[in-house]
Every structure is written in structure tokens, then in C-alpha cells.
Scaffold this motif. Structure first.
Motif, PDB file in Angstrom:
ATOM      1  N   TYR B 247      12.543   2.612  -6.671  1.00 63.60           N
ATOM      2  CA  TYR B 247      13.130   3.918  -6.370  1.00 63.60           C
ATOM      3  C   TYR B 247      14.591   3.776  -5.950  1.00 63.60           C
ATOM      4  O   TYR B 247      15.354   4.715  -6.051  1.00 63.60           O
ATOM      5  CB  TYR B 247      12.388   4.589  -5.205  1.00 63.60           C
ATOM      6  CG  TYR B 247      11.013   5.141  -5.514  1.00 63.60           C
ATOM      7  CD1 TYR B 247      10.762   5.844  -6.693  1.00 63.60           C
ATOM      8  CD2 TYR B 247       9.974   5.013  -4.603  1.00 63.60           C
ATOM      9  CE1 TYR B 247       9.497   6.370  -6.948  1.00 63.60           C
ATOM     10  CE2 TYR B 247       8.713   5.533  -4.851  1.00 63.60           C
ATOM     11  CZ  TYR B 247       8.486   6.207  -6.030  1.00 63.60           C
ATOM     12  OH  TYR B 247       7.238   6.734  -6.279  1.00 63.60           O
ATOM     13  N   SER B 248      14.939   2.610  -5.436  1.00 66.07           N
ATOM     14  CA  SER B 248      16.291   2.406  -4.907  1.00 66.07           C
ATOM     15  C   SER B 248      17.273   2.136  -6.045  1.00 66.07           C
ATOM     16  O   SER B 248      16.854   1.877  -7.175  1.00 66.07           O
ATOM     17  CB  SER B 248      16.276   1.218  -3.930  1.00 66.07           C
ATOM     18  OG  SER B 248      16.196   0.026  -4.664  1.00 66.07           O
ATOM     19  N   PRO B 249      18.564   2.216  -5.765  1.00 60.91           N
ATOM     20  CA  PRO B 249      19.546   2.071  -6.862  1.00 60.91           C
ATOM     21  C   PRO B 249      19.719   0.642  -7.388  1.00 60.91           C
ATOM     22  O   PRO B 249      20.520   0.447  -8.296  1.00 60.91           O
ATOM     23  CB  PRO B 249      20.857   2.558  -6.239  1.00 60.91           C
ATOM     24  CG  PRO B 249      20.573   2.968  -4.860  1.00 60.91           C
ATOM     25  CD  PRO B 249      19.208   2.551  -4.497  1.00 60.91           C
ATOM     26  N   ILE B 250      19.024  -0.316  -6.850  1.00 65.88           N
ATOM     27  CA  ILE B 250      19.227  -1.681  -7.348  1.00 65.88           C
ATOM     28  C   ILE B 250      18.601  -1.845  -8.732  1.00 65.88           C
ATOM     29  O   ILE B 250      17.589  -1.223  -9.038  1.00 65.88           O
ATOM     30  CB  ILE B 250      18.703  -2.766  -6.373  1.00 65.88           C
ATOM     31  CG1 ILE B 250      17.218  -2.603  -6.091  1.00 65.88           C
ATOM     32  CG2 ILE B 250      19.486  -2.779  -5.099  1.00 65.88           C
ATOM     33  CD1 ILE B 250      16.619  -3.768  -5.335  1.00 65.88           C
TER      34      ILE B 250
END
Lengths: 308, 408
Positions: B247-250
Motif C-alpha cells: 500500500y505504501s509508495p515504495i
């Protein structure tokens, strides 16, 4: 804030979403209701960029999330259904870790983490490992972990499943606070009372389609059931259900042997019921008139109970 | 009680993959060790002879026939080449040893003197050379001993009975020679055939058994530990944290690389601690080539980590990854020389061993600690480890994107 148009998604031969449209305004608390397999999680996964739709467009905060998934993710916070935390790390370390993934300065993340611990009433337990937390406390940190990067939109996927009343109330309190601070929240749940209590607007999804949308009051007015009349009889054995159903289509007997009438106009229906009872020598011991709940509306719209 | 046992058995049988692994592991290991230990001295005829280089500087009928007799032995195979290139091949690790017959070999044999011959060897192959030395001495005494003894008898007869007429002398010599024919074994106790042993590469003081144990076990244990660490990505999937990471931008690839960085860091620390321990307790000279050691530690850690990630990428669950790691690592370690020195294996297994991480790591550490090679000389081993690691990482990336990272 969220504008989704004609989202389609297919998994093999199964059409999971058949053209979902959503228009959610900034600061709105929107409830997404549907039975298992209706398409709630697929919708959330697409809106959160985890899944690509086969067709359709999604804009969040004016940004096309299909073209700018990485930038879009910075606007989104997600509270997953399961507690997704590292059990052997402390609450503070979990918050610092999850917050650190969004590229914000460490000092800002630490200050935000402390703020979240205060907000969720867990400041004094900040250094305890998650495995020492109760289920409700874990749920609170699970929500806090999604808020560290100050998202503009928060997706909450059944955030209160299996928790104690104290934690549930704390979560309601925090959601109310976040909402009043202007955060846009999309809330999916099985608990109808949560939606009635928290959400300004509700979308009911079934078989991959939004089958009804509006405020709880709007849905109630659109429904054939706005009121529920419960009648307890002193001599219930004398009542003939088939005969009752000839006179009142929407009547049934509940597990307490009470007659339950679903109706649009309770005043009109009430006089008819009293008259019928009198004519058939049925002695009324009590009458209770309630507004139809979302559960009743949901049942009428989908033909299924929400937990089916 | 029986009901619970039956339930557990039913659950166990339901996991077909785990069941197959549990059954295959012992069969695979038994097969492997049987093949490996059957590599020498087997009566099946499938055993692989020890191949060594040979250089005949005498080039006489005696030296040639001796070389031929050695070559015809079951456990030995000679590769003829000039002494210079043979020595170089020993120095760079391509050959274990070179047997040299010097000028005057035949004359010495005829005179009953010690024939000039020498075995130049790689000290890092100590165990193999010991076996080779025993085999050579045993056979050389058999081949040369009777000739040597025959010559001594002729000399003694000539001395003792100097007044014999020529025809009688010839007849006696002829009968003596006839008597020695086919009786090599009876005269094989002659010590004259003892070889001069010269280590060409590696230090005499090096404890090769210790080095084999340290390098072999280090790589094997490293594989086990990094496989466990790499498997945490599967745990994350099972516990839901992988989904949250996505879910995170990584970038999804970063998740895989971060697991590799973590596993590699721990692997490097593990190797460093092990070598420091070996230095303190076993007197392993870890400062002999610090740069080379750093290169070998880093490339070994990279290859092992990539291998661990690869195992995780082809598994569906953490449990499955653990079972798979156990069987694959044990087999690879056995083939690669962590458990059994590769030289005692049949030739086909020796060929397979070069595909293992263990083989190149062990050879690299041998080069540093045993052969005292310069840094540039260990680059082929380091390069092979990088290549294996690179291929494994590439496959893992593909597999992760296609299977593991699909959490929805």
C-alpha cells in the motif's frame, strides 16, 4: 475527493466489479456495505492502487491513480481488515516504521507517532511490544499506522472486527474526531449500527454493483420499509398467520412469537392492525413501533443478510 | 488418543508437497552419499580415477613403461604434459598434482638406485594428495620394486661369482630374470620407490582439514540462515504486513531488495564472526589477504542470499520454503563439497558441483588461506559467485512479481 467511473474487474470468469461509480466529497465519511463476495474489498484494492481495474478511471484528490500510483499512495491511508503489524516490535517502533515508508522527515514522523499514540490513548504503552497488546489495542495501532503520513483519504476495511466495547468506542471516538478534522473516510463494515452511527452516506454493493446509495434516511425513504411494528399477543395461539398475511403482506412471526409488520406508513398501518386484532379477538399485550434499520433496508434490497 | 493421531496423519497427508519432501529428503541424501563414497575403490567399475598430470623427462623405455603401467591402474589416470605447464596448472588449481620422472630414471632403476622422481602437489588438496601418494607409492613399488630387486640379484651374482664363464653367467641371469617375471607383488616391499613430495602451492603449516571444515560448514550454515531470513517475506504475506507494505509508495522490487540487504548484512556478520573465531581458536591466518577475504565474504554472502531469496520465491508458504530449503541446501552442500571433499566423488558429481554456491566459495577460501593466492587470482571464484547470485536474483524478481507479491 474520490471520483471513480465505470470500474470493471474480472478474475478469470468471475465478474467481480461490473461498472462501479463513486463520487465521494472531501471530508465525507462514506460507508460501503455489502455481503461477503459483493466486491467491497476489490473496490478498496482498486481505489488504493493495489489492483488495476480492467476498465474505468479513478481520481483521488484530482490525481489519476492509474497513471500516478506512487504519488497517489501518499494521499491514501489504508487500515487493512487484518492486524498488519510486527508483533515483536513496540507500538512506537511499528508507527515509526510504517510512517517512515512515505519519505517524511524522521522528526516529523516521531512527532506524528506520539500524537497518534495520544489520540488512541496508548501513550503509556508505547514501548510495549504489540504481542503484549489486547486485540482492541492492536486494532487501534493498526489504524494509527495508516495515519502517520497525514493522508487525505482513509480507507478502513472492517476496523472493529472482534474487539472489546471499550476499544470499539475509542475507535468510534477517533473516527469522529478525524472526520471533524476534514479527513475523507471510506468505511466498510459488517456492523450496520456502525454505518448508521458514523456514516453520512452509504453505498450498498452487491454482485459487483452499487445497488443503492444515499444517506441512511434517503435509503429508508426509498425503501418499502420505513417502520417496523412489533405486536405481542396475550393469546398468540389464536392468531392465523396465513389469514394475517392476506390482510398484511409483510408480516411474519419472530423467534419471540411476536408479530412483526414491515411498513411504509406506520400510522396508517397501526390503526389497521388494531382493528384486525379486535375483529379476530386477539388480545394485544404490547405494541412497539421502530424506524426500519439499515439491516432491514439491506435485507430488502439484497435479499440477504449482511453476514451471509 | 488414536483419533488425534489419525487426525494429525490425515492433515500431514493432505500437504502433498510436505509429504513428498519428507519422503524424498532421506532418499536423496542416501543416494548422494552412496554415489559420493562410491567414487573411489568401488568394485562396480563406475568409480572415477584420480587424474593427475605427468611429465616424463627421461623418456626411456623404463620410464615410458612405468608411466603406462600407472596409467593402466584402475584408480589413477595420467595426463601427459610438459613440466612447466603442469606445474602452472597445479599452482592455479587446475590440477591436484604432477608426477615427474627426471632424467636418469632408467639408469637408476637399472643400477638398483632410487629413481629420480617427484610429486609436485597442491597443499590445499591435502586429503586427495594423501590418498594419491599412498596409491602411487603402493603401485610404484610394485612396478619398480621387482626390477630393482632383480638388478640387485644380478649385481650380487656378478660380485660373488666373478669367475663364472660368460655363458653360465648369462644362463643364471636369464633364469633369475625369468623368476622375477609376474612376481611384482612379492617384491613390492621395496622402499626405493618412495616419492619426493613437494608442495607447489599452499603453506605447509596450513591445517587443511580445519580449513575444509571451516569453509565448508560456514557456507552450508550461511545458506540455512539466509534461507530462513529470506523466507520472512512469505511470513509477511501470511501475516498481512506485505500487503500493507504494498500500500505504501515504495516499489515492490524494493521489498525484495530490502530483504536481500537484511539477509546479506547478517550473512556478512556471520562469516566475519566465524572467521574471527577460527582465527582465535584454530589459528587460521585471516590476515593473509584481507582484500581477498572481504571480496570472498561479500560475494559468498550475495550468492547465498540470492539462493535463499530464490528458494523463497518458488515456495507458496513459509512452511514449504523451510522444507524445500532443508532438502536443497543439504543436497547442494553435499555436492558442493561442504560435507564431502569433491575429489572423492564420481566425475559426474564433480561436474555438477561447479553449479553450487558451496563449491566456488570453498575454492575461494582455499585460494586465500591455503594457496596464498593474490587477490586477482580469486576473482574467477568471486565472479562465479556473483554470476550465480545474479541469475538467482533475476529469477526471484520475476517469480516475486508474478506470484508472491500478488496478495490480492
Amino acid at each position: 475527493m474520490i471520483n471513480a467511473k465505470a470500474i470493471h474487474k474480472r478474475f478469470g470468469t468471475v465478474k467481480a466489479l461490473k461498472g462501479i461509480d463513486l463520487d465521494i466529497k472531501e471530508g465525507e465519511l462514506y460507508g460501503l456495505l455489502g455481503p461477503n463476495g459483493a466486491g467491497k474489498t476489490t473496490t478498496i484494492n482498486i481505489l488504493s492502487t493495489l489492483l488495476k481495474p480492467d476498465n474505468g478511471s479513478v481520481f483521488i484528490n484530482g490525481l489519476d491513480i492509474l497513471k500516478n500510483p506512487v504519488s497517489s499512495k501518499k494521499n491514501i491511508g489504508i487500515v487493512p481488515q487484518e492486524v498488519a503489524l510486527y508483533e515483536d516490535l513496540s507500538a512506537l517502533d511499528n508507527l515509526l516504521f510504517w510512517g517512515g515508508l512515505y519519505g517524511n522527515p524522521a522528526s516529523q514522523i516521531r512527532s506524528r507517532a506520539n500524537e497518534m499514540l495520544r489520540l488512541f490513548g496508548l501513550s503509556d504503552r508505547r514501548n510495549d511490544t504489540i504481542k503484549k497488546y489486547s486485540g482492541g489495542m492492536k486494532r487501534r495501532i493498526n489504524i494509527a499506522s495508516a495515519l502517520l503520513h497525514n493522508p487525505k483519504v482513509l480507507f478502513m476495511d472492517e476496523p472493529t472486527v472482534g474487539i472489546d466495547p471499550q476499544s470499539r468506542n475509542k475507535i468510534y471516538e477517533v473516527i469522529g474526531q478525524l472526520h471533524s478534522n476534514g479527513l475523507t473516510i471510506i468505511y466498510t463494515t459488517h456492523y450496520m449500527e456502525e454505518v448508521e452511527k458514523l456514516c453520512e452516506r452509504v453505498g450498498i454493493i452487491d454482485y459487483g454493483e452499487i445497488i443503492a446509495e444515499g444517506t441512511v434516511e434517503e435509503l429508508r425513504n426509498r425503501s418499502n420499509t420505513t417502520s417496523i411494528i412489533n405486536v405481542a399477543l396475550e393469546n398468540p395461539g389464536n392468531a392465523n398467520l396465513k389469514d394475517l398475511q392476506k390482510s398484511f403482506e409483510t408480516v411474519e412471526v419472530d423467534q419471540n412469537n411476536q408479530l412483526v409488520f414491515r411498513c411504509k406508513d406506520s400510522d396508517k398501518k397501526l390503526s389497521g392492525i388494531v382493528k384486525y386484532m379486535d375483529q379476530h379477538n386477539l388480545m394485544i399485550s404490547s405494541i412497539d413501533v421502530k424506524k426500519a434499520s439499515l439491516e432491514n433496508i439491506f435485507l430488502e434490497l439484497t435479499g440477504r443478510k449482511l453476514r451471509d | 488418543m488414536l483419533q488425534i493421531a489419525l487426525k494429525d496423519l490425515k492433515l500431514f497427508l493432505k500437504d502433498i508437497k510436505a509429504f513428498i519432501l519428507v519422503m524424498i529428503l532421506p532418499i536423496a541424501l542416501v543416494t548422494l552419499f552412496t554415489l559420493a563414497y562410491g567414487g573411489m575403490g568401488s568394485s562396480s567399475g563406475d568409480s572415477s580415477p584420480i587424474a593427475i598430470a605427468a611429465s616424463d623427462l627421461d623418456s626411456t623405455s623404463t620410464s615410458i613403461s612405468t608411466m603406462q603401467k600407472i596409467d593402466s591402474l584402475k584408480g589413477l589416470k595420467l595426463k601427459h604434459m610438459d613440466i612447466g605447464s603442469a606445474k602452472n596448472r597445479v599452482i592455479n588449481g587446475s590440477e591436484t598434482a604432477v608426477l615427474v620422472f627426471y632424467k636418469g630414471f632408467q639408469d637408476s632403476v637399472d643400477k638398483g638406485a632410487d629413481p629420480p622422481m617427484e610429486l609436485f602437489f597442491d597443499r590445499s588438496q591435502e586429503m586427495e594428495v594423501n590418498i594419491l601418494q599412498q596409491a602411487l607409492i603402493g603401485n610404484l613399488t610394485g612396478i619398480l620394486g621387482s626390477k630393482n630387486m632383480e638388478n640387485k640379484v644380478h649385481t650380487m651374482i656378478d660380485k660373488q661369482y666373478a669367475d663364472l664363464d660368460e655363458s653360465t653367467r648369462k644362463m643364471i641371469h636369464s633364469q633369475v630374470s625369468e623368476g622375477f617375471k609376474g612376481n611384482d607383488e612379492e617384491f613390492s616391499s621395496s622402499p626405493e620407490a618412495a616419492l619426493k613430495m613437494t608442495g607447489l602451492v599452499g603453506e605447509e603449516k596450513t591445517n587443511w582439514g580445519m580449513l575444509q571444515a571451516v569453509a565448508g560448514v560456514a557456507v552450508m550454515m550461511l545458506l540455512f540462515s539466509v534461507a530462513g531470513m529470506s523466507g520472512t517475506i512469505l511470513s509477511e504475506r501470511e501475516e498481512g504486513t506485505l500487503k500493507r507494505l504494498l500500500y505504501s509508495p515504495i516499489h515492490p522490487n524494493s521489498i525484495l531488495f530490502s530483504k536481500m540487504i537484511y539477509a546479506m548484512f547478517v550473512a556478512i556478520i556471520q562469516l566475519i564472526i566465524l572467521f574471527i573465531f577460527s582465527w582465535l581458536v584454530f589459528d587460521l591466518d585471516i590476515l593473509t589477504n584481507p582484500l581477498g577475504l572481504i571480496i570472498m565474504i561479500v560475494t559468498t554472502a550475495f550468492a547465498c542470499t540470492s539462493f535463499g531469496i530464490f528458494l523463497a520465491s518458488i515456495s507458496q508458504t513459509r512452511k514449504q520454503a523451510e522444507s524445500l530449503s532443508t532438502i536443497v541446501i543439504l543436497i547442494m552442500s553435499a555436492i558442493g563439497g561442504s560435507m564431502i571433499p569433491t575429489f572423492i566423488m564420481p566425475s559426474f558429481m564433480q561436474k555438477i558441483s561447479v553449479a553450487s554456491v558451496n563449491y566456488w566459495s570453498i575454492q575461494g577460501f582455499f585460494d586465500i588461506f591455503g594457496r596464498n593466492m593474490a587477490t586477482v587470482k580469486i576473482l574467477p571464484e568471486a565472479g562465479m559467485l556473483l554470476l550465480i547470485g545474479g541469475i538467482m536474483t533475476g529469477i526471484s524478481l520475476f517469480r516475486f512479481r508474478k506470484h508472491v507479491l500478488k496478495v490480492v
